[in-house]
Design an enzyme around this catalytic site. Structure first.
Site, PDB file in Angstrom:
ATOM      1  N   CYS A  97       0.037   3.980   2.577  1.00  0.00           N
ATOM      2  CA  CYS A  97       0.436   3.535   3.917  1.00  0.00           C
ATOM      3  C   CYS A  97       1.874   3.943   4.231  1.00  0.00           C
ATOM      4  O   CYS A  97       2.210   4.228   5.384  1.00  0.00           O
ATOM      5  CB  CYS A  97       0.310   2.016   4.038  1.00  0.00           C
ATOM      6  SG  CYS A  97      -1.373   1.367   3.864  1.00  0.00           S
ATOM      7  N   CYS A 141       0.846  -1.208   0.000  1.00  0.00           N
ATOM      8  CA  CYS A 141       0.000   0.000   0.000  1.00  0.00           C
ATOM      9  C   CYS A 141       0.874   1.248   0.000  1.00  0.00           C
ATOM     10  O   CYS A 141       1.540   1.555   0.992  1.00  0.00           O
ATOM     11  CB  CYS A 141      -0.917  -0.034   1.217  1.00  0.00           C
ATOM     12  SG  CYS A 141      -1.791   1.515   1.541  1.00  0.00           S
TER      13      CYS A 141
END
Length: 326
Positions: free
Chosen positions: A82, A79
């Protein structure tokens, strides 16, 4: 992924959690026991950020939430957002110095937790306070909004559940401890910039005052005088071109119009009607959801800065805000 609104409404009780009142009693008992044993509960700065899995969730999150708000960062290696949000949350955990605990959950390795929290996408950030799970936001979000959300979370934890955070043993950081948090920037001197801001305010040059205060805060984010001055300058800039009678008529005729209520609250505050301004926005938060609720909440937090956090009217309004949010 765009961030969803940062409202902390929609508290969800977890099945394994103690009632809020019991959690408060447990927190008080834990603090008393730590004091009886000589206050040995301090943790090193490195313990403010922990990796959590399904096996340790009850111990590391649910039980710890009886003494400190636990912020959960659901993330994954693949991700990209993230990778931006995670380090920011870790830095804030160090900066807040025990006011909250950051628990990081790798969703690939903990699918059950992801399902339990109903997560549709990551990054997703929740909090658990006295055993209650609160959705904070999903996706990347600006640092300023994250700070406001954390401040509100901590405020509610203190006022409703008696959660005063955990003691941090800064000596345990060792010689490399400076890496645990952001490097401190020497404060000031900023007298010339602050004087320039005041002169700009006196000349009704609100844009100039805003910029001068921002110049101070860019080097010293905790500068109290600059924070207060910036909030005041931005407020005066907003109301400068308002037609007071029109604003008040709109607010009276359109109680469901969030923008009208926000504008009226600004006028209330400038006119010295502090409780009216705060009450209007608290009620607007109570009546609305989603982006409208968040707009009213954020403006209320901005007006708190104008008056100052220690003012009893701000303290009362924070309590009222927490009541309608939770």
């Amino acid at each position: 992924m765009q961030p969803r609104n940062m409202s902390m409404s929609g508290v969800v009780d977890l099945a394994a959690v103690k009632a809020a009142g019991e959690a408060k009693v447990k927190a008080e008992q834990a603090r008393a026991e730590a004091a009886r044993q000589g206050g040995g509960g301090a943790v090193p700065p490195s313990a403010l950020v922990i990796d959590v899995d399904e096996a340790g969730f009850e111990r590391d999150v649910l039980q710890r939430s009886a003494e400190v708000p636990v912020v959960i960062d659901f993330w994954a290696e693949w991700c990209e957002p993230c990778k931006q949000l995670g380090p920011l949350l870790e830095r804030l955990a160090q900066e807040y110095n025990g006011r909250f605990l950051l628990a990081k959950v790798d969703v690939d390795a903990n699918q059950m937790l992801m399902q339990q929290f109903g997560i549709q996408g990551i990054p997703a950030v929740f909090a658990v306070v006295a055993g209650q799970a609160l959705p904070l936001f999903q996706g990347a979000a600006p640092e300023a909004q994250i700070r406001q959300t954390l401040d509100q979370l901590i405020q509610v934890g203190e006022e409703r559940f008696g959660l005063t955070g955990i003691a941090v043993d800064t000596a345990a950081a060792g010689p490399e401890g400076a890496e645990e948090g952001p490097a401190e920037v020497p404060a000031g001197p900023y007298d010339a910039l602050l004087e320039a801001a005041v002169r700009a305010l006196d000349a009704n040059d609100f844009a100039g005052a805003v910029q001068a205060y921002k110049n101070v805060l860019s080097d010293d984010p905790a500068n109290t005088e600059a924070k207060l001055g910036l909030a005041q300058a931005e407020l005066l800039s907003r109301v400068r071109d308002m037609d007071p009678q029109q604003v008040r008529d709109d607010a009276a005729e359109k109680p469901g119009d969030v923008a009208a209520q926000i504008a009226a609250a600004d006028l209330d505050l400038v006119g010295g009607h502090v409780e009216d301004a705060f009450g209007r926005l608290v009620e607007t938060v109570r009546r609305n959801f989603g982006d409208d609720r968040d707009a009213a909440r954020l403006r209320l937090l901005e007006l708190f800065e104008v008056i100052g956090p220690e003012d009893p009217r701000v303290v009362a309004a924070r309590t009222a805000l927490a009541r309608v949010l939770f």
